[in-house]
Scaffold this motif. Sequence first.
Motif, PDB file in Angstrom:
ATOM      1  N   TYR A 346      34.611  48.824  48.324  1.00 57.64           N
ATOM      2  CA  TYR A 346      34.541  47.175  47.382  1.00 57.64           C
ATOM      3  C   TYR A 346      33.020  48.361  47.073  1.00 57.64           C
ATOM      4  O   TYR A 346      32.254  48.355  48.111  1.00 57.64           O
ATOM      5  CB  TYR A 346      34.470  46.266  48.388  1.00 57.64           C
ATOM      6  N   ARG A 359      36.693  45.688  51.266  1.00 55.95           N
ATOM      7  CA  ARG A 359      36.986  44.081  50.962  1.00 55.95           C
ATOM      8  C   ARG A 359      38.853  44.104  51.653  1.00 55.95           C
ATOM      9  O   ARG A 359      39.710  45.298  51.216  1.00 55.95           O
ATOM     10  CB  ARG A 359      37.257  44.243  48.992  1.00 55.95           C
ATOM     11  N   ASP A 360      39.296  42.807  51.928  1.00 60.69           N
ATOM     12  CA  ASP A 360      40.091  43.074  52.762  1.00 60.69           C
ATOM     13  C   ASP A 360      41.212  41.371  51.522  1.00 60.69           C
ATOM     14  O   ASP A 360      40.081  40.425  51.412  1.00 60.69           O
ATOM     15  CB  ASP A 360      41.012  42.207  53.990  1.00 60.69           C
ATOM     16  N   ASN A 361      42.223  41.848  50.623  1.00 65.66           N
ATOM     17  CA  ASN A 361      42.670  40.592  50.216  1.00 65.66           C
ATOM     18  C   ASN A 361      44.160  40.099  50.398  1.00 65.66           C
ATOM     19  O   ASN A 361      44.643  41.537  50.334  1.00 65.66           O
ATOM     20  CB  ASN A 361      42.308  40.862  48.755  1.00 65.66           C
ATOM     21  N   SER A 363      46.235  39.142  47.218  1.00 67.24           N
ATOM     22  CA  SER A 363      46.599  39.116  45.872  1.00 67.24           C
ATOM     23  C   SER A 363      47.980  38.227  44.687  1.00 67.24           C
ATOM     24  O   SER A 363      49.170  38.172  45.382  1.00 67.24           O
ATOM     25  CB  SER A 363      45.596  40.235  44.598  1.00 67.24           C
ATOM     26  N   SER A 381      43.007  35.961  44.251  1.00 68.73           N
ATOM     27  CA  SER A 381      43.678  36.396  45.402  1.00 68.73           C
ATOM     28  C   SER A 381      42.183  35.735  45.937  1.00 68.73           C
ATOM     29  O   SER A 381      41.689  35.475  45.817  1.00 68.73           O
ATOM     30  CB  SER A 381      42.995  38.203  45.101  1.00 68.73           C
ATOM     31  N   ASN A 383      39.306  36.929  49.328  1.00 71.80           N
ATOM     32  CA  ASN A 383      38.975  38.038  49.889  1.00 71.80           C
ATOM     33  C   ASN A 383      38.028  37.811  51.252  1.00 71.80           C
ATOM     34  O   ASN A 383      37.917  36.853  51.344  1.00 71.80           O
ATOM     35  CB  ASN A 383      37.995  38.922  48.350  1.00 71.80           C
ATOM     36  N   TYR A 385      35.339  40.069  52.509  1.00 70.56           N
ATOM     37  CA  TYR A 385      34.040  41.903  52.694  1.00 70.56           C
ATOM     38  C   TYR A 385      34.032  41.695  53.380  1.00 70.56           C
ATOM     39  O   TYR A 385      32.736  40.763  54.800  1.00 70.56           O
ATOM     40  CB  TYR A 385      33.268  41.567  51.195  1.00 70.56           C
ATOM     41  N   ARG A 395      34.087  35.705  53.101  1.00 68.45           N
ATOM     42  CA  ARG A 395      35.216  35.282  52.194  1.00 68.45           C
ATOM     43  C   ARG A 395      35.110  34.585  50.772  1.00 68.45           C
ATOM     44  O   ARG A 395      35.033  33.581  50.653  1.00 68.45           O
ATOM     45  CB  ARG A 395      35.781  34.142  53.189  1.00 68.45           C
ATOM     46  N   ARG A 398      38.949  34.837  44.047  1.00 63.42           N
ATOM     47  CA  ARG A 398      38.629  34.965  43.176  1.00 63.42           C
ATOM     48  C   ARG A 398      39.814  34.834  42.350  1.00 63.42           C
ATOM     49  O   ARG A 398      41.209  33.950  41.973  1.00 63.42           O
ATOM     50  CB  ARG A 398      38.955  36.607  42.981  1.00 63.42           C
ATOM     51  N   GLU A 423      34.441  34.284  40.528  1.00 65.40           N
ATOM     52  CA  GLU A 423      34.874  34.579  42.023  1.00 65.40           C
ATOM     53  C   GLU A 423      34.234  33.267  42.596  1.00 65.40           C
ATOM     54  O   GLU A 423      32.699  33.563  42.320  1.00 65.40           O
ATOM     55  CB  GLU A 423      34.208  35.669  42.300  1.00 65.40           C
TER      56      GLU A 423
END
Length: 527
Positions: A346, A359-361, A363, A381, A383, A385, A395, A398, A423
């Motif tokens: 990220y 970043r985990d997401n 989507s 999505s 997310n 971070y 969190r 988005r 976001e």
Amino acid sequence: MGKVTTLTGLYGFALCAGITGLAQPACAEITDARITGDGTRHFNMVLDLKNSPDNTVTPNGRELIVRFSDPIGAFDVNTLIGKYPQQVLTVQTSYDVLLMEMAFDGAFKISQTTGQLEVDYSAAPKPANAVNTPAQIAQKGTATSAAETRRAIIEARARMELGQYGHARDILSHILKNDPDNLDARNALAEVEYQSGNWREAARQYGRVIATNHDPAIVRARQDILKQNASYMGGGAQFQNNGSSNTQIVGTLSGRAFVRNDLLLQMDLENRNIDADPFVNRNGANEGFTGNRQKLALKLDQEISARDIFQYRAYATQKSPGIGAEWQHSILPGIATIGFDYHQPYWDQTSAVVQYGTRDNLSLNYDIATANDWDIGLGTSLNRYGLDGDEDLARTLRLEGYVRDNFDIYTLPVFAGYRLDAEYPLSQTDKSAQGTTFRPLEVARREVHEFSIGHDLRLADYLTLSTGIAYSYDRYGEQGFGFSGALIGNLADQYETTLSFGHTANSSSSVGSSGSTFIGISIKQYF
């Protein structure tokens, strides 16, 4: 005894127009249709046309192919003709083509006026075989060969539009077997191969045309195919001035190659040289940074079926590897995707770049491309971070969306669009150090609405200038005007050089600042 059917004004208005904002494109609107049938002896059809005075009609034995000068629109001519099974065996229509196959042997008679097309088909005895001398046969063959070839190419293109790719390919291959230098037939064969999904053969056929006739339009058609599908390797560099936040020099290496026919591997390697002003670090200290950061992304696309593609992703920085996957499924008129990423690098903020943000997401997206000159997309999505060693610092939810249309203002081709980049933080972690409270990684709330308009100007056969202006408004931040431009050169068939420049007023990609000015160059070779 024959029967007569009249159908007046069926679907008289065809929904053929996009909102070009200035003029509705003409359609081959059928305002009236009259058919008379008499068993297996006679068939007569009269079509009253509003906007199609110049049609190409090709009889071929029992078949008749009509290519209208404009799209047919929504007129349901299939149902009408289908009421005469004794006379018409099959009927097909596409964008601007009508194909009829008669149920008995006979001869066509065609007549056209400005607003009317009449098709008459009657059973007739086979004519007696004429006896010609060799000289007469040779003379007749010379006079009719070119006309017959043109008619065959027209028929092949019509069959292509009806989805009869195999039949169209056979017609064109027969022409090229006898005349390998026929560029019209080879160009048509390239289109058939591309429409049927065989892009490699399409590029090869276009290449053979270009070897004899370096037509800029054909060169661009081949380049577009290569850009979308072919293997390539390339590199580039870009300078970014991100306002009061930092300056960066970004170097990239990228490539794409087929591991096998259904596996496409793509690589992107990036190095950023960063000169950042002081910012709040994870330990609470306010410090600047000067140095380099690298990241690597690998993507492997696997074609599961004609409608499904799986993409596997791998990421790496000097501190944290990551993985991801995505499923792309064709749901007409677009493509839906569901994907996830774990520890994706990220780098949208200065602190995240320097401190190896992740970043985990999860989507979900749906995109419609080139539907009546429109591109439309919507995505969302969830997310999470983090920074190296602390994976859950923020969190967010988005939302992304875009709408873009291509149209003409008089004779000037223009594109215009709208983009949403929003976001919304759901939770963020606060920490204390040195007697102060701070956020190690703060994700700002934003809701950017951007309106843009631009124009592609062809300066020469192989040089295009694409320019645009945009106004961005952030409900929670700043607003202002931006611009972008790209000078795209294709000085050789397989090479593309792009010089890009611009300024963004505000966006998620401005690396933590309210705006970013950039200039860069990239070179790609397709093969």
